[in-house]
Design an enzyme around this catalytic site. Structure first.
Site, short mmCIF file in Angstrom:
data_model
loop_
_atom_site.label_atom_id
_atom_site.label_comp_id
_atom_site.label_asym_id
_atom_site.label_seq_id
_atom_site.Cartn_x
_atom_site.Cartn_y
_atom_site.Cartn_z
N ASP A 248 32.21 30.74 51.34
CA ASP A 248 32.42 31.70 52.42
C ASP A 248 31.18 32.56 52.63
OD1 ASP A 248 35.31 31.03 51.50
OD2 ASP A 248 35.43 31.88 53.50
O1 MRU Z 1 41.21 31.89 53.02
P1 MRU Z 1 40.61 30.65 53.61
O2 MRU Z 1 41.56 29.52 53.70
O3 MRU Z 1 39.90 30.93 54.91
O4 MRU Z 1 39.48 30.23 52.56
C1 MRU Z 1 38.72 29.08 52.81
C2 MRU Z 1 37.71 28.81 51.76
O5 MRU Z 1 37.57 29.52 50.79
C3 MRU Z 1 36.79 27.65 52.00
O6 MRU Z 1 36.43 27.05 50.78
C4 MRU Z 1 35.52 28.14 52.71
O7 MRU Z 1 35.84 28.94 53.81
C5 MRU Z 1 34.68 27.00 53.18
S1 MRU Z 1 35.48 26.08 54.48
C6 MRU Z 1 34.40 24.85 54.94
#
Ligand code: MRU
Length: 357
Positions: A248
Site C-alpha cells: 500500500d
Molecule cells: O484493505 P485493502 O483490501 O484495500 O488492502 C489491500 C492490500 O493490502 C493489498 O495488498 C495492497 O493494496 C496491494 S493491491 C495490488
C-alpha cells in the site's frame, strides 16, 4: 477472460461491489466523486491501485456533468475533489500520488488551453490513460517477477516448478486489471511454472478467502486456502519457494505497509529462509515518507473483527484493536521489490526515481 473490478465505457463508470463477492456479481454505477469516495470508504472497491483508479474515474464521470466559465474554476474544482478523495483511506499512497500528478498536469495544461471544455476533456483523457497504464504496468510486474523468481536459485532448487504463498488480494480485483503480486503468480502460471499457490484467509476482512481464492479458481491456478495462523507451519512442512505480497506504501527506506498480517509472514519467511517479495508499481513508492514508522495506519471499525456478516462471533464486551495494515521492515524483503521496471533493492529504486522514473 480475467475478472473486471472497474468498467469504464462511453463516459460511464461501474464498479464490481466486492462486498458481495464471491456469492454475487453485482456492478454499481458511480456517477459522482461522492459515490467514488463512498465506494472506497465502504470497501466495495479496495486495493491500493484500484482505489486510485476508481477515485480518479469518479472525478472523470463527475466532470462530464459540470460546466465551467473559467479555467481557474476547472482547476479549483479538480483540486477540491481530489483533496476529498485522498481522505477516503489513508494508508495506500497511490490515490495521493495519482491526484498530485493529475493536478500538476491539469495546471500545466491550463496555461496553454484557455477553453474550459477542451481543458476538461483533456483531463478526462488523462484519467483514461492512467487506467490503461495500470494494466500495462501490472503485466510488466508479472513478467519481471516471474523471470526473477525462476532465476533465483533460492526459489527454484531441484524442482522446475514453484509453490508460492500470497496474502490479501492483489489481483484483477485490486487493480485496473491483471494484478501485482497475484499478477506475478498469474504470469508464473501462464508459463507453466506453478506447482501450487497458497493464499491466506486474511482476517479480519477475508480478502484472501473471498477474493483471492475466487480469482485463483477463475484463473484455474492450482490453489489452497489456509488460515493466517497456519502460515509458519505451511513454510515448515511444504516446499514453499517464495512469498509474494503487494504494497500500500513503500517508504523511502524500503519499509513497506501492506495488509495486516504481512509482517508476521515476512518474519516467518526469514526464519524458514524463503525469499519474500513485494510486488508494487512505482506509484506505491512514497519517497516523501522517510521511514515505515511514519506511515499512517488505518484502523477499521471493531465490528469487522467482532462479527461476520453482521453475526457477532466474539464474546460480548471484549475490547478490540483492528489495524488494517502493518509495516514490514525492509530487511525482511529478502527477494526484492518487483516493479514495472524490474526487480530492485531500495538503493536501485532511489536511483531510478532520481533519474525521473
Ligand atoms: O484493505 P485493502 O483490501 O484495500 O488492502 C489491500 C492490500 O493490502 C493489498 O495488498 C495492497 O493494496 C496491494 S493491491 C495490488
Amino acid at each position: 477472460m480475467s475478472l473486471e473490478s472497474i468498467r469504464f465505457k462511453n463516459g460511464k463508470l461501474h464498479i464490481l461491489d466486492q462486498l458481495q463477492l464471491p456469492k454475487k456479481t453485482v456492478y454499481e454505477e458511480i456517477k459522482t466523486v461522492e459515490d467514488g469516495w463512498n465506494a472506497i470508504k465502504s470497501m466495495k472497491v479496495r486495493g491500493a491501485p484500484a482505489i486510485a483508479m476508481v477515485g480518479c474515474l469518479s472525478l472523470a464521470v463527475d466532470l462530464e456533468n459540470q460546466s465551467f466559465e473559467l479555467t481557474d474554476d476547472v482547476l479549483n474544482y479538480v483540486e477540491k475533489k481530489l483533496e476529498y478523495l485522498i481522505t477516503a483511506r489513508p494508508t495506500a499512497v497511490n490515490m495521493m500520488k495519482t491526484a498530485n500528478e493529475l493536478l500538476d498536469y491539469s495546471k500545466h495544461l491550463a496555461l496553454e488551453m484557455p477553453e474550459t471544455e477542451s481543458l476538461k476533456r483533456t483531463i478526462i483523457e488523462r484519467i483514461e490513460y492512467f487506467l490503461k497504464k495500470d494494466i500495462k504496468d501490472n503485466e510488466s510486474i508479472g513478467e519481471h517477477g516471474s523471470k526473477h523468481i525462476m532465476n533465483n536459485p533460492k526459489c527454484v532448487k531441484n524442482e522446475e516448478k514453484v509453490n508460492v504463498l500470497t496474502h490479501c488480494n492483489t489481483g484483477s480485483l485490486a487493480t485496473a486489471g491483471y494484478g501485482t503480486a497475484l499478477g506475478v503468480i498469474r504470469s508464473l502460471h501462464t508459463k507453466g511454472f506453478v506447482e501450487h499457490a497458497y493464499c491466506t484467509e486474511t482476517r479480519p476482512y477475508n480478502q484472501g478467502a473471498r477474493l483471492t481464492a475466487y480469482e485463483l479458481i477463475h484463473e484455474k491456478i492450482p490453489a489452497t486456502l489456509i488460515a493466517d495462523s497456519m502460515a509458519a507451519l505451511l513454510m515448515k512442512s511444504k516446499p514453499i519457494s517464495a512469498v509474494i505480497v503487494g504494497a500500500d506504501r513503500v517508504a523511502r527506506n524500503g519499509d513497506t505497509a501492506n495488509k495486516i498480517g504481512t509482517y508476521q509472514l515476512a518474519v516467518a519467511a526469514k526464519y524458514h529462509d524463503i525469499p519474500f517479495y513485494v510486488a508494487a508499481p512505482f506509484s506505491s513508492i512514497d519517497h516523501d515518507t522517510e521511514h515505515g514508522d511514519h506511515i499512517e495506519i488505518e484502523h477499521r471499525p471493531p465490528e469487522e473483527l467482532l462479527s461476520i456478516h453482521g453475526v457477532q462471533i466474539a464474546a460480548e464486551g471484549i475490547g478490540c484493536w483492528n489495524p488494517s495494515f502493518d509495516v514490514t521492515p525492509y530487511e525482511l524483503l529478502t527477494g526484492g521489490i518487483i516493479t514495472e521496471h524490474g526487480v530492485f533493492n531500495k538503493e536501485e529504486i532511489l536511483e531510478k526515481l532520481t533519474n525521473g522514473y
